[in-house]
Design a protein around this motif. Sequence first.
Motif, PDB file in Angstrom:
ATOM      1  N   GLU A 158     -11.745   0.841  44.412  1.00 54.08           N
ATOM      2  CA  GLU A 158     -11.415  -0.049  43.303  1.00 54.08           C
ATOM      3  C   GLU A 158      -9.971  -0.536  43.325  1.00 54.08           C
ATOM      4  O   GLU A 158      -9.536  -1.258  42.428  1.00 54.08           O
ATOM      5  CB  GLU A 158     -11.730   0.631  41.957  1.00 54.08           C
ATOM      6  N   ALA A 159      -9.208  -0.166  44.365  1.00 53.16           N
ATOM      7  CA  ALA A 159      -7.838  -0.657  44.494  1.00 53.16           C
ATOM      8  C   ALA A 159      -7.870  -2.183  44.570  1.00 53.16           C
ATOM      9  O   ALA A 159      -8.737  -2.773  45.205  1.00 53.16           O
ATOM     10  CB  ALA A 159      -7.177  -0.082  45.742  1.00 53.16           C
ATOM     11  N   GLN A 208      -8.098 -10.593  59.370  1.00 53.14           N
ATOM     12  CA  GLN A 208      -6.978 -10.448  58.440  1.00 53.14           C
ATOM     13  C   GLN A 208      -6.715 -11.757  57.695  1.00 53.14           C
ATOM     14  O   GLN A 208      -6.431 -11.747  56.507  1.00 53.14           O
ATOM     15  CB  GLN A 208      -5.727 -10.000  59.188  1.00 53.14           C
ATOM     16  N   GLN A 209      -6.840 -12.874  58.392  1.00 50.96           N
ATOM     17  CA  GLN A 209      -6.680 -14.168  57.736  1.00 50.96           C
ATOM     18  C   GLN A 209      -7.739 -14.363  56.659  1.00 50.96           C
ATOM     19  O   GLN A 209      -7.432 -14.819  55.558  1.00 50.96           O
ATOM     20  CB  GLN A 209      -6.762 -15.311  58.760  1.00 50.96           C
ATOM     21  N   ARG A 210      -8.971 -13.992  56.960  1.00 53.82           N
ATOM     22  CA  ARG A 210     -10.057 -14.126  55.979  1.00 53.82           C
ATOM     23  C   ARG A 210      -9.768 -13.286  54.736  1.00 53.82           C
ATOM     24  O   ARG A 210      -9.999 -13.727  53.616  1.00 53.82           O
ATOM     25  CB  ARG A 210     -11.395 -13.726  56.609  1.00 53.82           C
ATOM     26  N   ILE A 211      -9.263 -12.079  54.930  1.00 54.31           N
ATOM     27  CA  ILE A 211      -8.921 -11.227  53.796  1.00 54.31           C
ATOM     28  C   ILE A 211      -7.822 -11.880  52.959  1.00 54.31           C
ATOM     29  O   ILE A 211      -7.914 -11.921  51.731  1.00 54.31           O
ATOM     30  CB  ILE A 211      -8.505  -9.819  54.265  1.00 54.31           C
ATOM     31  N   CYS A 212      -6.809 -12.397  53.615  1.00 51.94           N
ATOM     32  CA  CYS A 212      -5.702 -13.030  52.883  1.00 51.94           C
ATOM     33  C   CYS A 212      -6.171 -14.252  52.101  1.00 51.94           C
ATOM     34  O   CYS A 212      -5.770 -14.451  50.954  1.00 51.94           O
ATOM     35  CB  CYS A 212      -4.568 -13.398  53.833  1.00 51.94           C
ATOM     36  N   VAL A 262     -10.922  -3.589  47.006  1.00 53.22           N
ATOM     37  CA  VAL A 262     -11.243  -3.276  48.401  1.00 53.22           C
ATOM     38  C   VAL A 262     -12.758  -3.334  48.600  1.00 53.22           C
ATOM     39  O   VAL A 262     -13.246  -3.842  49.616  1.00 53.22           O
ATOM     40  CB  VAL A 262     -10.672  -1.894  48.805  1.00 53.22           C
ATOM     41  N   ALA A 263     -13.516  -2.868  47.615  1.00 60.48           N
ATOM     42  CA  ALA A 263     -14.983  -2.913  47.699  1.00 60.48           C
ATOM     43  C   ALA A 263     -15.485  -4.355  47.771  1.00 60.48           C
ATOM     44  O   ALA A 263     -16.405  -4.665  48.535  1.00 60.48           O
ATOM     45  CB  ALA A 263     -15.605  -2.199  46.502  1.00 60.48           C
ATOM     46  N   ALA A 269     -12.540  -2.389  56.132  1.00 61.75           N
ATOM     47  CA  ALA A 269     -11.796  -3.132  55.108  1.00 61.75           C
ATOM     48  C   ALA A 269     -10.545  -2.355  54.702  1.00 61.75           C
ATOM     49  O   ALA A 269      -9.463  -2.942  54.566  1.00 61.75           O
ATOM     50  CB  ALA A 269     -12.678  -3.394  53.894  1.00 61.75           C
ATOM     51  N   ARG A 270     -10.680  -1.056  54.516  1.00 62.58           N
ATOM     52  CA  ARG A 270      -9.522  -0.242  54.139  1.00 62.58           C
ATOM     53  C   ARG A 270      -8.418  -0.306  55.195  1.00 62.58           C
ATOM     54  O   ARG A 270      -7.236  -0.418  54.872  1.00 62.58           O
ATOM     55  CB  ARG A 270      -9.944   1.207  53.929  1.00 62.58           C
TER      56      ARG A 270
END
Length: 106
Positions: free
Chosen positions: A17-18, A36-40, A49-50, A63-64
């Motif tokens: 849940e972070a 990493q680009q997709r996450i950003c 995070v979930a 993901a973590r």
Amino acid sequence: MAPSDRRTRPLHQLAVEALVVTTANDQQLMGLLPEQQRICYLCRDIKSVAEVSALLSIPLGVARILVSDLEEAGMVAIHEPGGRDHHGHQPDVSLMERVLGGLRKL
């Protein structure tokens, strides 16, 4: 931590849940891995995070690790449960409520 450990464990133990939010601009994202680009891009609006794991269809452990690496590189900020991020800053309560609402919709 040895370089080989870095691929199997995040630098920080992140709760599912972070909350993650992008702090980098588009130009800073150019040298990152595609994941990493997709996450950003995804975390321009705060996500847990979930949510990152589910929305990008990647395993939670992956993901973590990716989020932890992005934080180390200064590309994202992470707000852990309990109200403070890894740097001691406290997130906006209204933002937390919106994220909780989004998690309930999943």
